[in-house]
Write an enzyme that holds these catalytic residues in place. Structure first.
Site, mmCIF file in Angstrom:
data_model
loop_
_atom_site.group_PDB
_atom_site.id
_atom_site.type_symbol
_atom_site.label_atom_id
_atom_site.label_comp_id
_atom_site.label_asym_id
_atom_site.label_seq_id
_atom_site.Cartn_x
_atom_site.Cartn_y
_atom_site.Cartn_z
ATOM 1 N N ASP A 299 -32.355 8.254 29.033
ATOM 2 C CA ASP A 299 -31.972 7.341 27.967
ATOM 3 C C ASP A 299 -30.475 7.459 27.756
ATOM 4 O O ASP A 299 -29.930 8.560 27.757
ATOM 5 C CB ASP A 299 -32.700 7.710 26.679
ATOM 6 C CG ASP A 299 -34.097 7.130 26.670
ATOM 7 O OD1 ASP A 299 -34.255 6.007 27.178
ATOM 8 O OD2 ASP A 299 -35.019 7.807 26.193
ATOM 9 N N GLN A 372 -24.621 -9.581 5.690
ATOM 10 C CA GLN A 372 -24.172 -10.965 5.485
ATOM 11 C C GLN A 372 -22.735 -11.133 5.973
ATOM 12 O O GLN A 372 -22.424 -11.995 6.786
ATOM 13 C CB GLN A 372 -24.259 -11.368 4.007
ATOM 14 C CG GLN A 372 -25.659 -11.745 3.559
ATOM 15 C CD GLN A 372 -26.457 -10.502 3.195
ATOM 16 O OE1 GLN A 372 -25.911 -9.558 2.615
ATOM 17 N NE2 GLN A 372 -27.737 -10.480 3.562
ATOM 18 N N MET A 375 -18.647 -7.318 7.794
ATOM 19 C CA MET A 375 -17.295 -6.737 7.725
ATOM 20 C C MET A 375 -17.338 -5.583 6.752
ATOM 21 O O MET A 375 -18.222 -5.503 5.900
ATOM 22 C CB MET A 375 -16.286 -7.752 7.182
ATOM 23 C CG MET A 375 -16.060 -8.975 8.031
ATOM 24 S SD MET A 375 -14.742 -9.977 7.344
ATOM 25 C CE MET A 375 -15.368 -10.419 5.759
ATOM 26 N N SER A 376 -16.365 -4.708 6.891
ATOM 27 C CA SER A 376 -16.164 -3.726 5.831
ATOM 28 C C SER A 376 -14.652 -3.644 5.627
ATOM 29 O O SER A 376 -13.881 -4.196 6.425
ATOM 30 C CB SER A 376 -16.744 -2.370 6.238
ATOM 31 O OG SER A 376 -16.030 -1.857 7.323
ATOM 32 N N ASP A 511 -39.423 10.075 23.136
ATOM 33 C CA ASP A 511 -39.885 10.647 21.877
ATOM 34 C C ASP A 511 -40.728 9.668 21.072
ATOM 35 O O ASP A 511 -41.591 10.072 20.335
ATOM 36 C CB ASP A 511 -38.703 11.148 21.040
ATOM 37 C CG ASP A 511 -37.631 10.089 20.865
ATOM 38 O OD1 ASP A 511 -37.851 8.943 21.315
ATOM 39 O OD2 ASP A 511 -36.589 10.404 20.276
#
Lengths: 675, 599
Positions: A299, A372, A375-376, A511
């Site tokens: 993985d 929505q 962005m930050s 897992d």
């Protein structure tokens, strides 16, 4: 990883092994090992004859004793291998000690019952500081759990209802909070029970290669039995009949006692090595299969990469300096606790020496990421900085009447093409400042490990949910041979089946519950201990540390197991050459002095020659116990080189060593007057 | 040893090297049922044979059905040969009016020819009618060779074919072996031998008057000299001599081409009518190795790894070369015990060395070469007396057979024999590369090892078992003509030769007794069929397996290292089994000879 290096000769284990060596003399137990059984029968015969008296009592007595020692040494080797497992099982048993469980009745009341009475389907409540009474799945709540009893890892782990971290193991302890657990195993079938059985080797069944090797050894034993039995008529014909003591000595020296005596110890030690790496193999067959693996499915997240994207580069928009961009990026991320956010701060610090600033003095308002806006950012003293996905920022800047420079778009495309994720930074007043490149960071040293795997003929395939473009870029960087992008559990299953249809053996880790079918289909399926019960049951190994990279160690241990068997078999058979040159002239030089020409070791007397060969044959078992328990040294290299190396050491070495050993023993025993 | 001698040995090896590939490709095509240049002539015959016998050439057999067909065919052929010998007095082509063969001898001979051994407890010219020679013995020379080739091909198919239950059709393999691989070459070869002076006729024996009458020791029925009461030998004066005739060339060629080895005459290829010239000697030597060398290439080609075929070839060639060198050296050195006045040196007038029991026209080199070749392969034809070799020179043929005749080996038998050694080598050493042992992509598992060990066990069981009994029981020791370790060598050689289906004799042992005829017959049958059965079982098991593609982690079977490993395993397995017996036989004899004592 809680790997302890234990010394081979640990006094506690040795003490128990000595005693066990005698217990194992029971002929019914010896029958499982045809080679050593023949030695035991030989010892019984010579012992019986010893009491009939006759000439050369001192010689016959010594031969008889050394024959018994040969059997005991082999038993001792096996007992030594089992010893460590037994010690470990004792510790585990303590963890299984009876606890009282709070069973939830249908009425909602709580009933205290002994944990051994719990059955699958029961619901129990476990509070802080209580032991989890049996294996189960959390149906309600979240708790930190101390699993050190099983993993040896003292740091607590979080277990919570739902998802892939809901399984708990009996015998582990809840440290905080309260959880409601649905029991999934019946008494005597719990993970701990199985683990005890495994480490003790109680259920040990011979593995396919071990069975095949046993047949080979039994066949060789019969051949030598024929050679020795028919030698007596030839000796009579030649006028020099031999005593039973000498004939049994020759037989025991010729049959492959070295490998015969160490074979089961090698198998047990192989399993034990896995346990020391905190991997539980449900069968020895799985360990052998690990050595045969052709394809490793790994993985991406957590195995090949660190698991999170990290900022790797700042790319400025036209007219903006890198320092400005870095400064803005850092400001926008200071309060961002996501791994990406933290990595931006780190990059800014490493590359531009920008230290973390205290924002509390300012009028700072952190704008967290939302699905929505996508962005930050931060609002600070009138500034407004945003970072986010390309289209989100595009919208943001156009709302503020700014354009999106063509160069920026080019950078964005280029980053996407190379497998990274572009994060665009913008300031309300100035528009786009630049792009942060977020990249999956490949764990250190992975490329070298994959190169090693390739050298020993193992193909690595990276499994990822990423799009093919990103996947290809990471695959290239990590150096895997192939990748499976946008992989669904079904794709994974199909890949395994395809590989297997081509005759290949596949190993994988997993897992989640949706990994279970693939884990079951794979030849070697290593389930993470943190995984779901379904995954653990589907795989044939469980990694208690839940470290997917360990698959590579597992393969190595499997190979080492097979190599140790092959090496000692080769050594054992090569040894016979010298033994012939010791014993044959000793047998017949009395009648035909010319045969002393074959006594190329120049052994002192006939008796000392035979005795030396028998003593060497017994002592070599003891001498090789450490090798059997530790396994032969394994270095990743192509099979051709490995073969050359091992043939030289164990084949050619196996021819030379006994010549020296027998000569030395001969000098010693004649010096101290034993023969 | 002379440069000329070495040149002849090297030239022979070069010829074998040259024939390996063409022969190998040809056989691969024949058994893959691909087109060959002989098809226009042979396909109609083949189809006719199937139509007459009702064989469906497209029917594929599992190994068990194949084994049953092979056993039935061999059993019926053996019975026919037994009856033919018993009844030969009433059958045609018997100008010498030879009587029916005694039961024990007829059994031994029937077993001998069915198993491709051609051990002969009789003299051809005084025992077998032309009819028995042609319809009985020569027939078996063809079909027993064909059976051997078929089994080898089946083993190779087991490696080459993937995930199938069947391994071919016995009748088709048998017919194609005979029609394509044996017959055409024998027709050409027989004519070549006739050109050298090998006879081919159905005439009664000639009697000629000796120019110089000879005094010879009189011998009784057992071949022992008749002596007067005072110990002096009884002498006969011989004035005339019978010269045996017969259809020799046709039988001589298949004797070598099919590695049968049963001579038309008692003297075998030392007889001037069987092997008159050095050229005929070279042709015959070449024929002994040609098919077996070719099969190494067939192995490589059919399994898609020609380099593996050459690696096996190299192991065989090296073992051959070592063997021939030792024999040549030991024989050329001469007998150290002959008084100083005896000239054993090489000169223009003589070959020098130990010429006892050797033909002058072949000399030391060609006799040493022949002895090595005939025992490397399970041929058993001889052109000199192995019994008269020096102890070490005589030990090489013995050891060659003890190694199960895998140095090129008998047609087919050498190939499937060496495949067993390879399986064991790959299994033991293969573990050392850290994988379940694989051979050409097929995993070697418990079942295969079990069957391989059964094959390996057969040899010591019959050789050591029967030799041990013969060494201590009166019915065994009374046949010994030479005492001491040489007698032991003779017994060992006899059972080894029969178990290995070689058929060459050390002589010096009167084996035409009830015990040796019976024990020998059993030895030959066991040495052939108890080995073939587990062999077919492995082939069946291999054919069922999946193919594991090779990678860098795979045990390499194409390298010089593999060749060395294979040689090591062949030598060690053989030596470990037989060293004690050898040490009391030829090794002891050699050491005693060096100390001045002979037997």
């Amino acid at each position: 990883m809680a790997t302890k290096k234990t010394a081979v000769w640990e006094w506690k284990i040795v003490k128990r092994a000595v005693w066990d060596a005698f217990l194992k003399l029971n002929p019914r137990k010896m029958m499982g090992n045809p080679v050593m059984f023949v030695v035991e029968v030989g010892s019984v015969i010579t012992t019986a004859l010893l009491f009939r008296g006759g000439a050369a009592f001192k010689f016959n007595l010594q031969i008889t004793l050394w024959l018994w020692f040969t059997v005991l040494f082999a038993n001792f080797a096996e007992a030594m291998a089992e010893g460590r497992g037994k010690a470990q099982a004792d510790t585990l048993r303590k963890a299984r000690s009876e606890t009282l469980a709070n069973r939830l009745l249908d009425s909602g009341q709580i009933e205290k019952i002994p944990s051994s009475k719990l059955r699958a389907g029961d619901l129990v409540l476990v509070s802080a500081c209580e032991f989890i009474p049996s294996d189960g799945e959390i149906v309600e709540g979240v708790a930190s759990v101390d699993e050190s009893a099983i993993t040896g890892e003292s740091a607590p782990v979080i277990r919570e209802a739902g998802g892939d971290r809901s399984a708990v193991t009996g015998g582990t302890r809840v440290l905080s909070d309260q959880i409601k657990v649905k029991i999934t195993s019946n008494p005597g079938e719990s993970f701990l029970d199985r683990m005890i059985a495994l480490v003790e080797g109680a259920e040990r069944q011979k593995t396919p290669n071990e069975i095949a090797l046993n047949i080979l050894l039994a066949g060789l034993t019969i051949i030598f039995l024929l050679a020795v039995i028919t030698l007596q008529p030839f000796a009579i014909y030649s006028g020099s009949p031999q005593t039973v003591f000498v004939l049994v000595s020759l037989l025991v020296c010729l049959i492959p006692t070295t490998i015969g005596g160490l074979l089961s110890a090698i198998g047990i030690a192989g399993m034990d090595r896995l346990i020391q790496h905190n991997v539980l193999a449900m069968s020895g067959r799985a360990v052998e299969a690990a050595g045969d693996v052709n394809t490793l499915l790994l993985d991406k997240t957590g195995t090949i990469t660190l698991g999170n994207r990290q900022a790797s580069r700042f790319i400025t928009a036209p007219g903006i300096t890198e320092a400005e961009l870095a400064d803005a990026a850092q400001l926008s991320s200071l309060a961002d606790e996501t791994p990406e956010g933290r990595s931006i701060v780190v990059l800014a610090k490493e590359k531009y020496g920008l230290r973390g600033r205290e924002l509390s003095s300012h009028e700072a308002q952190f704008v967290p990421f939302s699905a929505q806006t996508r962005m930050s950012g931060v609002n600070l003293d009138g500034f407004e900085i945003r970072k986010g996905a390309v289209d989100a920022i595009q919208k943001y800047v156009s709302l503020n009447g700014r354009g999106f420079a063509e160069q920026v778009q080019e950078h964005v495309d280029q980053i996407a093409r190379s497998g990274g994720t572009p994060l665009v930074v913008a300031e309300r007043g100035r528009g786009v400042l630049g792009v942060i490149e977020l990249k999956d960071v490949v764990k250190g040293g992975m490329r070298e490990r994959f190169d090693q795997l390739r050298a020993i003929g193992i193909r690595t395939v990276m499994i990822t949910g990423d799009n093919p473009l990103t996947a290809a870029a990471i695959a290239r960087e990590a150096g895997v041979d192939d990748f499976l992008a946008q992989a669904t559990p079904r794709d994974k299953m199909d890949l395994i089946k395809r590989e297997q249809a081509g005759g290949k053996l596949v190993a994988m880790t997993g897992d989640g519950t949706n990994d279970a079918p693939a884990l079951a289909q794979a030849d070697v399926g290593v389930a993470m201990n943190t995984g779901t019960q379904a995954a653990k049951e589907a795989g044939n190994m469980v990694d208690l540390d839940s470290n997917p990279t360990k698959l590579i160690e597992v393969v190595k241990i499997g190979k080492q197991l097979l190599m140790t068997r092959g090496a000692l078999t080769t050594f054992s058979i090569s040894n016979d050459v010298a033994k012939y040159f010791a014993i044959i002239p000793a047998m017949f030089a009395g009648t035909f002095p010319v045969l002393n020409a074959l006594n190329i070791m120049r052994l002192q007397t006939s008796q000392s020659a035979v005795l030396s060969a028998v003593i060497f044959n017994a002592l070599i078992i003891i001498a090789l116990i450490p090798l059997a328990l530790r396994g032969v040294k394994y270095r990743p290299m192509p099979a051709a080189e490995l073969l050359r190396r091992n043939l030289l050491i164990y084949g050619v070495g196996g021819i030379i060593v006994p010549f020296l050993g027998i000569k030395l023993i001969d000098m010693l025993i004649t010096r101290i007057g034993l023969a | 040893m002379t440069a000329n001698g070495w040149f002849q040995i090297a030239f022979f090896l070069l010829l074998i090297l040259a024939v390996t590939k063409p022969m190998g490709v040809f056989m691969a095509r024949v058994f893959n049922r691909e087109k060959t240049f002989m098809d226009p002539a042979l396909r109609p015959i083949e189809r006719l044979l199937y139509r007459v016998t009702g064989v469906d050439e497209n029917h594929e057999m599992r190994w068990t059905e194949y084994a049953v067909a092979m056993l039935l065919f061999s059993a019926v052929s053996m019975l026919v040969l037994y009856l033919m010998q018993r009844a030969q007095a009433f059958l045609p082509f018997n100008p010498q009016k030879l009587a029916g063969v005694a039961p024990a001898l007829a059994f031994n001979t029937a077993a001998s020819f069915t198993t491709n051994t051609n051990w002969q407890n009789y003299s051809g010219e005084t025992t077998m009618s032309y009819f028995t020679q042609m319809a009985g013995l020569a027939y078996h020379n063809f079909v027993s060779a064909a059976v051997g080739i078929a089994v080898a091909i089946v083993f190779i198919r087991g490696l080459a074919w993937r995930e199938v239950e069947t391994i071919g059709n016995f009748w088709v393999d048998l017919v194609r072996s005979c029609l394509w691989v044996l017959l055409p070459f024998c027709i050409v070869g027989a004519l070549a031998l006739v050109s050298q002076g090998v006879v081919q006729n159905l005439k009664p024996y000639d009697t000629v008057k000796l120019i110089e009458p000879q005094q010879v020791q009189k011998a009784d029925a057992n071949g022992k000299p008749v002596v007067r009461p005072d110990g002096k030998p009884v002498m006969d004066k011989v004035t005339a001599r019978t010269i045996a005739q017969g259809p020799v060339a046709s039988q001589e060629i298949i004797k070598e081409w099919g590695t049968n080895g049963g001579g038309f005459f008692n003297a075998n290829s030392a007889h001037p009518f069987e092997n008159p010239t050095p050229l005929s000697n070279l042709i015959e030597l070449f024929c002994i190795f040609a098919i077996s060398a070719g099969l190494t290439y067939t192995l490589g080609r059919m399994t898609g790894s020609p380099r593996h075929g050459w690696a096996v070839w190299a192991a065989m060639a090296i073992l051959f070369f070592v063997g021939v060198s030792v024999t040549y050296w030991a024989e050329a050195r001469g007998n150290p015990l002959l008084p100083g006045g005896v000239d054993q040196r090489v000169s223009a007038a003589q070959s020098g060395g130990n010429m006892e029991g050797k033909e002058i026209r072949f000399g030391i080199a060609n006799t040493a070469l022949w002895a090595t070749v005939t025992t490397d392969a399970s041929c058993g034809a001889i052109n000199g007396w192995h019994d008269s070799f020096t102890p070490l020179g005589g030990m090489v043929p013995l050891v060659n057979i003890m190694l199960s005749e895998v140095i090129f080996g008998g047609v087919g038998a050498g190939m499937y024999g060496v495949l067993i050694y390879i399986v064991l080598a790959v299994f033991i050493a293969g573990l050392m590369v850290g994988r379940t042992p694989e051979y050409l992509g097929k995993k070697i598992e418990a079942y295969d090892v079990k069957m391989a060990m059964l094959v390996v066990l057969v040899f010591p069981l019959v050789i050591l078992g029967f030799s041990a009994i013969s060494a201590v029981k009166g019915f065994g020791t009374s046949s010994i003509l030479n005492p001491g370790p040489h007698g032991l060598s003779e017994i060992l050689y006899s059972f080894t030769s029969q178990a290995g289906n070689n058929g060459s004799a050390f002589a010096g042992l009167n084996t035409n007794t009830l015990w040796y005829n019976t024990a020998g017959g059993i030895t030959m049958l066991v040495g052939r069929f108890l080995m073939i059965l587990p062999m077919l079982a492995i082939a069946g098991s291999l054919a069922r397996k999946k193919y594991v593609p090779a990678s860098r982690g795979t045990f390499p079977v194409t390298t010089p290292l593999f060749t060395a490993l294979l040689i090591g395993v062949i030598l060690i397995v053989g030596a470990l089994t037989f060293f004690p017996a050898l040490s009391l036989g030829p090794i002891l004899e050699h050491l005693l000879m060096a100390a001045g004592k002979t037997f």
